[in-house]
Design a protein around this motif. Structure first.
Motif, PDB file in Angstrom:
ATOM      1  N   PHE A 161       0.921  -1.380  -0.013  1.00 20.99           N
ATOM      2  CA  PHE A 161      -0.148  -0.125   0.063  1.00 20.99           C
ATOM      3  C   PHE A 161       1.016   1.314   0.055  1.00 20.99           C
ATOM      4  O   PHE A 161       0.708   2.255  -0.539  1.00 20.99           O
ATOM      5  CB  PHE A 161      -0.992  -0.167   1.081  1.00 20.99           C
ATOM      6  CG  PHE A 161      -1.606   1.193   1.406  1.00 20.99           C
ATOM      7  CD1 PHE A 161      -2.561   1.729   0.831  1.00 20.99           C
ATOM      8  CD2 PHE A 161      -1.230   2.289   2.416  1.00 20.99           C
ATOM      9  CE1 PHE A 161      -3.348   3.025   0.790  1.00 20.99           C
ATOM     10  CE2 PHE A 161      -1.679   3.369   2.641  1.00 20.99           C
ATOM     11  CZ  PHE A 161      -2.945   3.977   1.956  1.00 20.99           C
ATOM     12  N   HIS A 162       1.850   1.047   0.698  1.00 24.41           N
ATOM     13  CA  HIS A 162       2.858   2.389   0.844  1.00 24.41           C
ATOM     14  C   HIS A 162       3.723   2.470  -0.355  1.00 24.41           C
ATOM     15  O   HIS A 162       4.093   1.525  -0.870  1.00 24.41           O
ATOM     16  CB  HIS A 162       3.582   2.344   2.243  1.00 24.41           C
ATOM     17  CG  HIS A 162       2.704   2.161   3.402  1.00 24.41           C
ATOM     18  ND1 HIS A 162       2.359   3.463   3.857  1.00 24.41           N
ATOM     19  CD2 HIS A 162       2.312   1.236   4.184  1.00 24.41           C
ATOM     20  CE1 HIS A 162       1.760   3.205   4.970  1.00 24.41           C
ATOM     21  NE2 HIS A 162       1.785   1.766   4.973  1.00 24.41           N
ATOM     22  N   LYS A 163       4.126   3.791  -0.920  1.00 21.22           N
ATOM     23  CA  LYS A 163       5.093   3.933  -1.793  1.00 21.22           C
ATOM     24  C   LYS A 163       6.360   4.820  -1.211  1.00 21.22           C
ATOM     25  O   LYS A 163       6.282   5.320  -0.227  1.00 21.22           O
ATOM     26  CB  LYS A 163       4.417   4.387  -3.166  1.00 21.22           C
ATOM     27  CG  LYS A 163       3.210   3.823  -3.624  1.00 21.22           C
ATOM     28  CD  LYS A 163       3.653   2.356  -3.810  1.00 21.22           C
ATOM     29  CE  LYS A 163       2.318   1.585  -4.594  1.00 21.22           C
ATOM     30  NZ  LYS A 163       2.488   0.418  -4.783  1.00 21.22           N
ATOM     31  N   ALA A 164       7.435   4.795  -1.876  1.00 19.59           N
ATOM     32  CA  ALA A 164       8.613   5.493  -1.524  1.00 19.59           C
ATOM     33  C   ALA A 164       8.872   6.783  -2.722  1.00 19.59           C
ATOM     34  O   ALA A 164       8.593   5.954  -3.696  1.00 19.59           O
ATOM     35  CB  ALA A 164       9.628   4.676  -0.941  1.00 19.59           C
ATOM     36  N   VAL A 165       9.598   7.672  -2.354  1.00 22.98           N
ATOM     37  CA  VAL A 165      10.042   8.539  -3.276  1.00 22.98           C
ATOM     38  C   VAL A 165      11.099   7.918  -3.974  1.00 22.98           C
ATOM     39  O   VAL A 165      11.420   8.563  -4.887  1.00 22.98           O
ATOM     40  CB  VAL A 165      10.194   9.837  -2.493  1.00 22.98           C
ATOM     41  CG1 VAL A 165       8.948  10.594  -2.067  1.00 22.98           C
ATOM     42  CG2 VAL A 165      11.131   9.827  -1.382  1.00 22.98           C
ATOM     43  N   ASN A 166      12.045   7.167  -3.203  1.00 26.09           N
ATOM     44  CA  ASN A 166      13.265   6.673  -3.945  1.00 26.09           C
ATOM     45  C   ASN A 166      13.346   5.232  -4.188  1.00 26.09           C
ATOM     46  O   ASN A 166      12.450   4.384  -3.618  1.00 26.09           O
ATOM     47  CB  ASN A 166      14.371   7.048  -2.758  1.00 26.09           C
ATOM     48  CG  ASN A 166      14.635   8.501  -2.880  1.00 26.09           C
ATOM     49  OD1 ASN A 166      14.609   9.338  -3.861  1.00 26.09           O
ATOM     50  ND2 ASN A 166      14.708   9.126  -1.799  1.00 26.09           N
ATOM     51  N   ILE A 167      14.198   4.685  -4.761  1.00 28.09           N
ATOM     52  CA  ILE A 167      14.422   3.342  -5.048  1.00 28.09           C
ATOM     53  C   ILE A 167      15.824   3.157  -4.884  1.00 28.09           C
ATOM     54  O   ILE A 167      16.889   4.059  -4.574  1.00 28.09           O
ATOM     55  CB  ILE A 167      14.146   2.876  -6.714  1.00 28.09           C
ATOM     56  CG1 ILE A 167      15.118   3.662  -7.637  1.00 28.09           C
ATOM     57  CG2 ILE A 167      12.524   3.127  -6.958  1.00 28.09           C
ATOM     58  CD1 ILE A 167      14.959   3.187  -9.043  1.00 28.09           C
ATOM     59  N   PRO A 168      16.408   1.718  -4.563  1.00 28.47           N
ATOM     60  CA  PRO A 168      17.290   1.254  -3.977  1.00 28.47           C
ATOM     61  C   PRO A 168      18.572   1.602  -5.336  1.00 28.47           C
ATOM     62  O   PRO A 168      18.081   1.695  -6.496  1.00 28.47           O
ATOM     63  CB  PRO A 168      17.677  -0.089  -4.079  1.00 28.47           C
ATOM     64  CG  PRO A 168      16.405  -0.583  -4.794  1.00 28.47           C
ATOM     65  CD  PRO A 168      15.351   0.310  -4.426  1.00 28.47           C
ATOM     66  N   ASP A 169      19.566   2.188  -4.897  1.00 28.40           N
ATOM     67  CA  ASP A 169      20.772   2.766  -5.902  1.00 28.40           C
ATOM     68  C   ASP A 169      21.176   1.365  -6.697  1.00 28.40           C
ATOM     69  O   ASP A 169      21.793   1.015  -7.734  1.00 28.40           O
ATOM     70  CB  ASP A 169      21.845   3.299  -5.329  1.00 28.40           C
ATOM     71  CG  ASP A 169      21.363   4.603  -4.789  1.00 28.40           C
ATOM     72  OD1 ASP A 169      21.215   5.439  -5.656  1.00 28.40           O
ATOM     73  OD2 ASP A 169      20.976   4.562  -3.604  1.00 28.40           O
ATOM     74  N   VAL A 170      21.382   0.064  -5.809  1.00 24.38           N
ATOM     75  CA  VAL A 170      22.093  -1.071  -6.191  1.00 24.38           C
ATOM     76  C   VAL A 170      21.127  -2.355  -5.677  1.00 24.38           C
ATOM     77  O   VAL A 170      20.711  -2.096  -4.692  1.00 24.38           O
ATOM     78  CB  VAL A 170      23.480  -1.223  -5.614  1.00 24.38           C
ATOM     79  CG1 VAL A 170      24.455  -2.429  -6.407  1.00 24.38           C
ATOM     80  CG2 VAL A 170      24.327  -0.001  -5.829  1.00 24.38           C
ATOM     81  N   VAL A 171      21.255  -3.442  -6.479  1.00 22.28           N
ATOM     82  CA  VAL A 171      20.539  -4.602  -6.112  1.00 22.28           C
ATOM     83  C   VAL A 171      21.554  -5.590  -6.170  1.00 22.28           C
ATOM     84  O   VAL A 171      22.076  -5.874  -7.147  1.00 22.28           O
ATOM     85  CB  VAL A 171      19.056  -4.850  -6.891  1.00 22.28           C
ATOM     86  CG1 VAL A 171      18.619  -6.310  -6.090  1.00 22.28           C
ATOM     87  CG2 VAL A 171      18.294  -3.822  -6.922  1.00 22.28           C
ATOM     88  N   VAL A 172      21.977  -6.523  -5.004  1.00 22.17           N
ATOM     89  CA  VAL A 172      22.782  -7.585  -5.054  1.00 22.17           C
ATOM     90  C   VAL A 172      22.006  -8.481  -4.821  1.00 22.17           C
ATOM     91  O   VAL A 172      21.098  -8.707  -3.866  1.00 22.17           O
ATOM     92  CB  VAL A 172      23.941  -7.260  -4.028  1.00 22.17           C
ATOM     93  CG1 VAL A 172      24.594  -6.057  -4.417  1.00 22.17           C
ATOM     94  CG2 VAL A 172      23.383  -7.071  -2.830  1.00 22.17           C
ATOM     95  N   PHE A 173      22.402  -9.981  -5.181  1.00 16.38           N
ATOM     96  CA  PHE A 173      21.967 -11.150  -5.307  1.00 16.38           C
ATOM     97  C   PHE A 173      22.941 -12.201  -4.244  1.00 16.38           C
ATOM     98  O   PHE A 173      23.454 -12.958  -5.037  1.00 16.38           O
ATOM     99  CB  PHE A 173      21.199 -11.853  -6.455  1.00 16.38           C
ATOM    100  CG  PHE A 173      20.305 -10.835  -7.053  1.00 16.38           C
ATOM    101  CD1 PHE A 173      19.282 -11.182  -6.839  1.00 16.38           C
ATOM    102  CD2 PHE A 173      20.856  -9.858  -7.849  1.00 16.38           C
ATOM    103  CE1 PHE A 173      18.096 -10.174  -7.514  1.00 16.38           C
ATOM    104  CE2 PHE A 173      19.889  -8.825  -8.398  1.00 16.38           C
ATOM    105  CZ  PHE A 173      18.557  -9.227  -8.362  1.00 16.38           C
ATOM    106  N   PRO A 174      23.121 -12.101  -3.124  1.00 16.21           N
ATOM    107  CA  PRO A 174      24.052 -13.262  -2.400  1.00 16.21           C
ATOM    108  C   PRO A 174      23.759 -14.451  -2.740  1.00 16.21           C
ATOM    109  O   PRO A 174      22.637 -14.908  -2.716  1.00 16.21           O
ATOM    110  CB  PRO A 174      24.142 -12.552  -1.059  1.00 16.21           C
ATOM    111  CG  PRO A 174      22.786 -11.751  -0.781  1.00 16.21           C
ATOM    112  CD  PRO A 174      22.437 -11.380  -2.086  1.00 16.21           C
ATOM    113  N   ARG A 175      24.908 -15.342  -2.627  1.00 14.29           N
ATOM    114  CA  ARG A 175      24.595 -16.963  -2.705  1.00 14.29           C
ATOM    115  C   ARG A 175      25.065 -17.410  -1.334  1.00 14.29           C
ATOM    116  O   ARG A 175      24.830 -18.734  -1.195  1.00 14.29           O
ATOM    117  CB  ARG A 175      25.329 -17.436  -3.870  1.00 14.29           C
ATOM    118  CG  ARG A 175      24.915 -16.907  -5.236  1.00 14.29           C
ATOM    119  CD  ARG A 175      25.667 -17.388  -6.293  1.00 14.29           C
ATOM    120  NE  ARG A 175      25.074 -17.014  -7.561  1.00 14.29           N
ATOM    121  CZ  ARG A 175      24.288 -17.798  -8.439  1.00 14.29           C
ATOM    122  NH1 ARG A 175      23.542 -18.780  -7.931  1.00 14.29           N
ATOM    123  NH2 ARG A 175      23.765 -17.403  -9.519  1.00 14.29           N
TER     124      ARG A 175
END
Length: 436
Positions: A153-167
């Motif tokens: 329901f909530h939204k944010a004005v910003n988004i992440p700068d980086v997305v990482v997928f650790p294993r």
């Protein structure tokens, strides 16, 4: 406080004026009007609009100085309100725009979470690339997907700068250490099925998507527990456990992962019998904000040693650490089950049946309440034609005879509380279709 101070000064000056006039030989009834047919301003009206006169002021020499403050009270309130309004304009709140947001109701608007975005240092990007290799992205669409979850329901004005997928846990620890060193915010990311905005990134930073850590590390059939990584979904886990005659009893929204379920302290329709997530987790491994790894407990079912760190982390919504391993309690698959459904004219009738069923001592496996709006949504989404009224759904488990006996008892309770259209199913496909 402004109003209180103003009134105090006014009472003091009125008392001083009264005492001064008394010493000068003036009558004590100063400020009082002569009797007339018109009620004085300090009188009030009671039942049948009759005037009730505060006669204690007439002929009294103790409290006439209170009349002036009471007469001027509306002026004081207005002055105080104006003062506070000026102060709020001089010191605007960080949430000033929230005045335009309405919460709840059919016409409510989206609630936007504000934040202060800072540029992520290039050195951190390079370090994350070294740690994760190709399991990292700066792509805008991927970052927007993680920063604007569809279910929230909530939204944010910003988004992440980086997305990482650790294993691995080691990679998670190194990622957190690097972010901590440069004071860059991190947001752990699971299935993103919650509606409360747990995975938003209002301040940007690094999103740690745990979806690649989705293995079953150990299964102990005799002890009825399993050790898993946080990225595995509860539905996939139950598919893995089914050949062993075991299952994990919590069933939130499809797509939810075990790590996110721990972080949000989820429940589900089976919680009435098996409890919520806090009752079904034996221990956790967590990467703390400085990169250290802690295990919250052993596999022992009973222990009074040390702090209950497991329950501290469960429900912390990713604010205390990143979950990298979970040990779960399992349950035996029931021998037989019956699914029942019934309709009610009001929500209260349905709630009364649920309460009466619990008080009867029946061990209900599941119970779910749907109001008319939810039933309408189900009809629209699945092409059904269910009656759009408050509906209760039950599941009873045990032996075949015991399950049917429970069904009959609940059917009688339903008939005593204005229930109707009581139907039940025992065929596996029919039961799946009802719960779908």
């Amino acid at each position: 406080m402004a109003l209180s101070s103003w009134l105090s000064r006014l009472r003091y000056s009125s008392r001083a004026a009264f005492l001064s006039s008394s010493r000068a030989g003036r009558p004590h009834s100063i400020g009082l009007r002569a009797p007339s047919s018109r009620p004085p301003p300090y009188q009030c009206r009671g039942a049948n609009n009759q005037v009730v006169a505060p006669s204690r002021y007439h002929g009294s020499s103790e409290e006439p100085f209170l009349l002036w403050p009471r007469a001027l009270l509306p002026v004081a309130v207005a002055a105080s309100a104006a003062s506070m309004a000026l102060q709020s304009q001089a010191n605007p709140s960080l949430c000033d725009d929230s005045r335009q947001v309405r919460f709840g109701g059919k016409g409510s608007t989206e609630f936007v979470v504000k934040g202060n975005h800072k540029e992520v240092p290039r050195q951190l990007i390079d370090e994350l690339s070294t740690i994760c290799g190709e399991d990292m992205t700066l792509d805008y669409d991927e970052r927007a997907f993680h920063g604007k979850p569809q279910n929230s329901f909530h939204k944010a004005v910003n988004i992440p700068d980086v997305v990482v997928f650790p294993r691995s846990e080691e990679q998670v620890s190194k990622i957190v250490q690097s972010c901590n060193k440069r004071k860059v915010p991190i947001v752990p990311y699971g299935g993103a099925t919650s509606i409360e905005g747990h995975t938003l990134s209002p301040n940007g930073g690094v999103c740690i998507d745990m979806s690649l850590m989705n293995k079953v590390k150990a299964l102990h059939v005799e002890d009825m527990d399993v050790v898993v990584e946080p990225g595995i979904g509860w539905m996939e886990l139950n598919e893995y456990l089914e050949p062993y005659g075991l299952f994990f009893p919590l069933d939130p929204g499809p797509g939810a992962t075990i790590g996110g379920m721990c972080a949000t302290r989820c429940s589900g329709s089976l919680a009435v019998r098996y409890g919520t997530m806090r009752d079904n987790v034996i221990n956790l491994k967590v990467v703390l904000p400085d990169g250290d790894v802690v295990k919250t407990a052993s596999r022992a079912r009973k222990s009074a040693a040390g702090y209950d760190l497991t329950r501290l982390i469960i429900g912390s919504e990713g604010t205390l650490g990143v979950i990298t391993e979970v040990t779960l309690r399992l349950q035996k698959l029931p021998q037989h089950s019956v699914v029942a459904m019934c309709n009610f004219p009001t929500i209260k009738d349905a709630a009364d049946v649920a309460i009466a069923t619990m008080l009867s001592g029946i061990q209900v496996s599941r119970v779910e309440l749907l109001d008319e709006v939810q039933v309408k949504a189900i009809n629209l989404a699945n092409g059904k034609n269910l009656p759009e009224v408050p509906t209760l759904m039950f599941e009873f488990i045990g032996t075949e005879a015991y399950s049917r006996e429970q069904t009959q008892i609940v059917q009688k309770i339903v008939s005593e509380h204005n229930g109707s259209d009581f139907v039940f199913a025992e065929d596996p496909e029919a039961k799946k279709e009802l719960w779908k």
